[in-house]
Each structure stands twice: as structure tokens, then as C-alpha cells.
Design an enzyme around this catalytic site. Sequence first.
Site, PDB file in Angstrom:
ATOM      1  CB  SER A  67     -44.526  33.693  16.704  1.00 24.57           C
ATOM      2  OG  SER A  67     -44.794  33.420  15.365  1.00 24.57           O
ATOM      3  CE  LYS A  88     -44.824  39.233  16.094  1.00 25.08           C
ATOM      4  NZ  LYS A  88     -45.285  37.837  16.349  1.00 25.08           N
ATOM      5  CB  SER A 117     -44.158  35.892  13.193  1.00 25.51           C
ATOM      6  OG  SER A 117     -44.867  35.932  14.411  1.00 25.51           O
TER       7      SER A 117
END
Length: 494
Positions: A184, A85, A160
Site C-alpha cells: 500500500s 495516513k 491504499s
Amino acid sequence: MSAADFPTLTASTIAARVREGTTAPADIVRASFARARGVGAGRDALNIVLWSDEDAAVKEAETLTTQLSGASRGGVLAGVPIAVKDNICTLGLPTTCASKILAGYVSAYEATAVTRLREKGAIVVSKTNCDEFAMGSSTENSAYGPTRNPIDIRRVPGGSSGGSAAAVAAGLVPIALGSETGGSVRQPAAFCGIVGAKPTYGRISRYGLVAFASSLDHISAFARNVDDAALALEVMAGVDPHDSTSADIPVPSYREQFVSRATVEAPLTGVTVGVPREYFPESLDAGIRNLCDRSLEHLRELGATVREVSLPHTSLAIPVYYIVAPAEASSNLARFDGVRYGARLSSADGLRGMYDATRSAGFGPEVTRRILLGTYVLSAGYYDAYYKKAQAVRALITRDFTTVFADGIDVLFTPTTPTTAFPIGSVTDPYEMYLSDIFTVTANLAGIPAMSMPIGRVDGLPVGGQLIAGHFAEPKMFRVAYALEQALGDEAHR
Ligand code: GLN
């Protein structure tokens, strides 16, 4: 290994083949990039990958090969391509948190979690799209546009960490890193039909994770199956002198717990699974409820005792989370001022004007909303009414969990999300978006391990089942998840 074969291989299979010498790491890395091109993972299509460098990744794989031919047989992740990420620091590739304010920023150091995976032979192939600074539940808040769900490209992958979830679901990598502040990793894992696991707070070092809300942040992992998720967490776990909140407690083998029981007939004998009634409201989607019931039936057949329990403060979790997380964010994001990192916009109004111009242009609308909200709840006159009250209620939410775990419950089973993946652009009210985190923020507030695994589909869309365990009880969580995964078999994707 054929290129067609690659997207189905687990991390442990890839590493085994590399260690045997039957597959070259460089071929694996090339297959990962070929798959990314094949499915359209780039900016103009699924928009999963923000930054990557194929030549550098292949070179790293070739270096690994020369090391393998020496005395060492290689680590448990030898040659395994991983995606990271974009809010986790890596060397060589940018770390922008999908924000314009960090455009072009390349960190001078690497996150401990990434270092540990690389030490075991993993190779970082890409940085993935996410909501800006990990604030969101759909990956629509990225400054680089939304990621699309590989299962249905009209829908969000969740967020996210949506890019990392989509990278695993689309077969680019068997393992990807995400971060969890309030669900997330579990929520996008549920939306994309894969496994997502969050450890106990402090189990994995946060060093190199760009801080959102430090008391809630966790580095977490996505994988295609429970075994790979356990493997990833096991490798990353452990104390780190760079993170004073990392726990100095020995890391047990998560995988040994279930691998040794793989052939036992009722592997969950003696395990008590709690079903918290607050996670099954009247309004819960009937399809999701039915799939949860099917999983609970499997758990009983596997030998577990299933018992209804209550976590009475659950309904307060969203308001508490959306006070505590923005409060910490407003403080953490003060460092992005145009001086120390990333973008700087000059202004005729001197230093103050430069700050204003840089932050106004650099942060997107959701991040701005969080900073305003957080600054408000921390300001004189409001601190006691909001922030202090939220911290007190957070303690009650944590106590709900410690009470049931002290009362004989080994793990809790719940749906991961109240809905399946929603269409891109369909949720425009921020409050409605916040509510999609209702079943996941609780484990972050309490700092306990939790994971999502696929338990079936509703109208062709994946549904996640959530397992939650007590502090440092990851072995129990993975043991139950593995047994359920085996019992579900193909049902997990039907
Ligand atoms: N959706 C939550 C938020 O917007 C959680 C985000 C996260 O876990 N990083 O804050």
C-alpha cells in the site's frame, strides 16, 4: 523561500534552512496549506486531505521557532511539514481510517512513528485519504470518496495509501506516512511517480497504527527522493516498548551509506542485483519492461553485477495474502462494535441489535467482504484447509527470498506494478483489483524491506521500479536506489 519554491523543496533542504534561521517554520507550514488550496487538495477536487487544522499547525510551528532560538539548533526534520495516513494515530486531528465507523474519532495517544518525527522537528499538517481500513489498491474504497491522481485526475493514485502518495506528488509535503500490509505504499508511489519505502517488519513500531493484519502491517514513508525516504525511515526506526514485535537491533545510518559514495565513479562495484524471472512474465506491459531494462543497464554501468534468479513460489503470493490478511483483519476489526470506539447505532433489539446495526452501517462493502472471507477461513472445518495451508506456503515464499539473499544476491530489482495507474471506476471485479498487488505482497509476507522509485513513464504515466533487500538490509537497498536515482536523473520522469 517563495511560495512557488516550496513544492520542490526536499525535507532535508527545508530542515537545513530552518536550522540556519533563514526560513521560519510557520512560513513553511503556511506554504504547505497554500499549496493544498492551490492544487485543490480538498474534498471537492483531488480529495487528498481528510482532516487538517491550519491554525493549530501554525501554532506548533511558532512554538518550534521559540525552541530553536534556544540552545538547540533543531532536529533533522526541523520545520518539515508531513502528512499522515488516516489509519495512524495523531493527537488533535481525527483518525478515522476513512471509515464511517470511526467518524469523528480522535485518539487519546499518538503513534510512536509520529512522535519520533515530531521530536526531530516535523509538523503534522494533515490526515490523508485512504481505502477504508487500508483495504484496497486504489483509494476508491474510502467512505469519503476516491482520491484523484495529481498526474492525471481521471486516474486512481493507487492505494491504499493513495492520499499520502498524492500529497507528496502534488507538492503539499516532502514526506508523508502510509502503511503497508501488502504494497500500500509502494504501489501508490509507483502510480504517482514518487519514492515509497517499507522497512523490515518490526523495524518501525506499529504502536498507533490501526491494526489491519498485524503480522503484515508496517508503517512506511513516501518522499520525493531516495534521500528523504531514507531520512524518514531512519528517524522512525528502532525498538519501542509499546510494540513487542519491534526489533531491538541498533539502527544504522541509512543515508551515510550513499552520501559517502556520492562522488565515487562506480558506486555499486561489488553489489549483485538479482532479477527474479517470475516478476517479468511474458504478459508484462512492454513499456514497463523496457523501462526496467533501462534501469538494469544503469545498474550495470554503476558497477553492479546483474544476475537472473528464481523465486518459484511467487505465483502463490496473492492467494496466500488474501487468506492471511482477511483472517487477521476479521479478528482485529472485531473491536469496532459500537461500544468502544466511534459510531454507535441504537436498535430495538438490544445489544446484539446494536452490534449488527453499527457494523452493518459503519463498514463499507470491501471491509465487509474481508471480514466475511477472514471469518470463513478461520472457522472450524476450514482452518486447516485455508489458513494453516496459507501459513505453510507463506513460509515457502519467505524461504525463496532468504535463499537468494544467502546465495550472494544483495538486492532484487523488479517492476513495482504490472500496469500504470488505471482510470477511476475501471476495475470493478475485486479479484482483478487484488491481482494488481502481485509484485508487492511478497515482501510483506516475508517481512523484508522493499521500496518503489520512479524509473520513467509510459504514455505520460509514472512507472515504479522495485528494490527488495534481505531482513534489516535497508542500507543496501537505499544505496542501490540512490545510485540508480542519480544515474537516471530526469529520465526517471520521462
Ligand atoms: N491492496 C492490498 C489489500 O487490499 C494491500 C493493502 C495494504 O497494503 N494496506 O489488502
